[in-house]
Design a protein around this motif. Structure first.
Motif, PDB file in Angstrom:
ATOM      1  N   VAL A   1      58.592  41.301  39.257  1.00  0.00           N
ATOM      2  CA  VAL A   1      59.465  41.421  39.926  1.00  0.00           C
ATOM      3  C   VAL A   1      60.557  40.975  39.135  1.00  0.00           C
ATOM      4  O   VAL A   1      61.002  41.005  39.006  1.00  0.00           O
ATOM      5  CB  VAL A   1      59.785  40.812  41.290  1.00  0.00           C
ATOM      6  CG1 VAL A   1      60.713  40.590  41.956  1.00  0.00           C
ATOM      7  CG2 VAL A   1      58.494  41.581  42.400  1.00  0.00           C
ATOM      8  N   GLN A   2      59.495  39.574  38.107  1.00  0.00           N
ATOM      9  CA  GLN A   2      60.795  38.579  37.598  1.00  0.00           C
ATOM     10  C   GLN A   2      61.659  38.803  36.205  1.00  0.00           C
ATOM     11  O   GLN A   2      62.664  39.060  35.968  1.00  0.00           O
ATOM     12  CB  GLN A   2      59.983  37.940  37.203  1.00  0.00           C
ATOM     13  CG  GLN A   2      60.603  36.565  36.211  1.00  0.00           C
ATOM     14  CD  GLN A   2      60.806  36.906  34.826  1.00  0.00           C
ATOM     15  OE1 GLN A   2      59.345  38.229  34.524  1.00  0.00           O
ATOM     16  NE2 GLN A   2      61.028  36.831  34.005  1.00  0.00           N
ATOM     17  N   ARG A   3      61.016  40.605  36.038  1.00  0.00           N
ATOM     18  CA  ARG A   3      60.994  41.178  34.654  1.00  0.00           C
ATOM     19  C   ARG A   3      62.858  42.491  35.036  1.00  0.00           C
ATOM     20  O   ARG A   3      62.797  42.162  34.133  1.00  0.00           O
ATOM     21  CB  ARG A   3      60.238  42.213  34.347  1.00  0.00           C
ATOM     22  CG  ARG A   3      58.723  42.144  34.377  1.00  0.00           C
ATOM     23  CD  ARG A   3      57.660  43.691  34.053  1.00  0.00           C
ATOM     24  NE  ARG A   3      56.367  43.203  33.903  1.00  0.00           N
ATOM     25  CZ  ARG A   3      55.820  42.395  32.898  1.00  0.00           C
ATOM     26  NH1 ARG A   3      56.666  42.027  31.724  1.00  0.00           N
ATOM     27  NH2 ARG A   3      54.295  41.739  33.023  1.00  0.00           N
ATOM     28  N   ILE A   4      62.533  42.034  36.154  1.00  0.00           N
ATOM     29  CA  ILE A   4      64.261  42.341  36.993  1.00  0.00           C
ATOM     30  C   ILE A   4      65.447  41.600  35.996  1.00  0.00           C
ATOM     31  O   ILE A   4      66.448  42.011  35.599  1.00  0.00           O
ATOM     32  CB  ILE A   4      64.685  42.711  37.450  1.00  0.00           C
ATOM     33  CG1 ILE A   4      65.936  43.676  38.072  1.00  0.00           C
ATOM     34  CG2 ILE A   4      64.500  41.272  38.443  1.00  0.00           C
ATOM     35  CD1 ILE A   4      65.989  44.141  39.234  1.00  0.00           C
ATOM     36  N   MET A   5      64.884  40.667  35.499  1.00  0.00           N
ATOM     37  CA  MET A   5      65.656  39.112  35.403  1.00  0.00           C
ATOM     38  C   MET A   5      66.339  39.844  33.620  1.00  0.00           C
ATOM     39  O   MET A   5      67.561  38.836  33.067  1.00  0.00           O
ATOM     40  CB  MET A   5      64.764  37.867  34.766  1.00  0.00           C
ATOM     41  CG  MET A   5      65.390  36.717  33.935  1.00  0.00           C
ATOM     42  SD  MET A   5      64.854  35.368  33.989  1.00  0.00           S
ATOM     43  CE  MET A   5      63.986  35.890  32.396  1.00  0.00           C
ATOM     44  N   TYR A   6      65.360  40.647  33.103  1.00  0.00           N
ATOM     45  CA  TYR A   6      65.513  41.018  31.716  1.00  0.00           C
ATOM     46  C   TYR A   6      67.066  41.557  31.388  1.00  0.00           C
ATOM     47  O   TYR A   6      68.281  41.680  30.130  1.00  0.00           O
ATOM     48  CB  TYR A   6      64.614  41.101  30.902  1.00  0.00           C
ATOM     49  CG  TYR A   6      63.644  40.264  30.354  1.00  0.00           C
ATOM     50  CD1 TYR A   6      63.419  39.630  30.351  1.00  0.00           C
ATOM     51  CD2 TYR A   6      61.854  41.493  31.452  1.00  0.00           C
ATOM     52  CE1 TYR A   6      62.510  38.428  30.354  1.00  0.00           C
ATOM     53  CE2 TYR A   6      61.279  40.397  31.114  1.00  0.00           C
ATOM     54  CZ  TYR A   6      61.578  39.088  30.698  1.00  0.00           C
ATOM     55  OH  TYR A   6      60.317  38.167  30.170  1.00  0.00           O
TER      56      TYR A   6
END
Lengths: 231, 158
Positions: free
Chosen positions: A41-46
């Motif tokens: 889920v954290q990949r949306i940070m990019y």
């Protein structure tokens, strides 16, 4: 009027931005490790963080354009102002959408009226409102002056969005620094940030040219003679 | 348009610019330094909630803080999840209904919406998890579990 060479430069900027965005997103989605608690889920940070930075930059540029127009009355600043506000609104809406997608699996809700989210919503509606104002003003000079003044006033919200997580208790986390983010996550973030920067500056330059063409028609004398303003 | 008119217009729009900057600056200063933040509270910490005493009873409020380590007691089925919310100094016991978000765990930041009861228990009917500004890769040698798990950045700033 812009030359064809400047248009090619803008298109090259857009193309470079797309290439960087694809490369950074590939790195972020496929190469970077998942975050230890949030996982994939954290990949949306990019995209979320670069979008936030660039939305802010686009609105800073709009603010500069507004001041420049009011001080010089040079139409090119009005064309740039319109393009920059449009870009700032598009990026802010994207920002809220990405944020909602990230919020649901982490916070447990799509949206909540915390200080960061509320001030960002104000940003969307304030600058979106200026675009509506522009659509209603038929006289180019009035349109330019009103929207420049409105842009300067609305800009007060932009630093408040930035400081909201520092000044008030909020659900949204405070700004990260390179120290709080693992080095494995740094490069996809940076590449995407630079990619979006090239993408929007190229698009804003092209959009400003469209604005200049429309303005040339608006300022042309009704008898079809040579236009008064050729810039 | 003749030159004098253009000059006059330019000096007028310059005044507009200065006026707009003054309005924006005044708005920014009013919001940043006037203590308006004291009236715009997104959540209360356990200490503030305790300090409010009876005033807090009955009203719908938000409580923000960290889940005290070892305090989570899963209730019957999905309802009546019990845990303590702390800010390091004070503690508030929470009975929450509903399914907690996936990231809910010991020491994570939470914002609970609900009401304070006379008995001193906070009845939460909406449980949100907040995460801090730290993002760690699994193999990162610099992982410091203590700082990693300190959550709710809003509290951490104070």
């Amino acid at each position: 009027m812009r030359t064809a060479g400047q248009s090619r430069l803008s298109l090259a900027s857009v193309a470079l931005g797309v290439v960087l965005l694809v490369a950074g997103s590939y790195w972020g989605l496929a190469r970077a490790p998942p975050e230890i608690f949030m996982g994939d889920v954290q990949r949306i940070m990019y995209v979320h963080v670069p979008t936030a930075w660039n939305a802010m930059l686009a609105l800073v540029f709009a603010f500069v354009c507004a001041l420049m127009f009011l001080f010089t009355n040079d139409w090119k600043w009005d064309n740039r102002l319109e393009a920059a506000i449009e870009m700032g609104v598009v990026l802010s809406i994207l920002l809220c959408t990405q944020g909602a997608i990230w919020a649901k699996p982490t916070w447990g809700v799509w949206w909540d009226w915390d200080p960061r989210l509320t001030t960002t919503a104000v940003q969307v509606f304030a600058f979106g409102g200026i675009l509506a104002l522009r659509a209603f003003a038929a006289d180019p000079m009035k349109r330019a002056v009103w929207s420049a003044v409105a842009c300067i006033v609305a800009f007060a919200d932009v630093p408040i969005v930035y400081f909201s997580v520092k000044w008030w208790n909020s659900l949204h986390q405070a700004q990260s620094t390179p120290d709080t983010v693992s080095s494995a996550f740094h490069w996809p973030l940076r590449i995407n940030a630079i990619g979006i920067l090239f993408l929007w500056t190229g698009l804003v330059a092209l959009r400003a040219r469209l604005g200049a063409l429309r303005l040339r028609g608006e300022l042309a004398p009704p008898d079809g003679g040579p236009p008064l303003v050729t810039r | 348009m003749s030159a004098p008119t253009a000059t006059a217009r330019r000096s007028r729009t310059r005044w507009f610019a200065l006026g707009a900057v003054a309005v924006a600056g005044a708005a920014f200063v009013a919001i940043s330094v006037s203590g308006i933040g004291d009236n715009l509270v997104y959540y209360w910490g356990p200490k503030e909630l305790r300090a409010a005493g009876d005033k807090a009873v009955g009203a719908t409020i938000r409580l923000g803080g960290q889940v005290a380590p070892g305090s989570i007691k899963p209730g019957d089925g999905v309802s009546n999840l019990e845990f303590d919310v702390t800010d390091g100094t004070a503690l508030v016991h929470v009975v929450a209904t509903g399914v907690p978000p996936q990231l809910f765990r010991d020491r994570i930041g939470v914002v609970v919406e609900g009401t304070m009861t006379r008995g001193g228990t906070f009845e939460g009917h909406r449980l949100l998890v907040s995460h801090d500004n730290k993002y760690r890769a699994p193999a990162d040698k610099n992982v410091d579990i203590k700082t990693l798990m300190r959550s709710t950045a809003g509290l951490e700033e104070r």
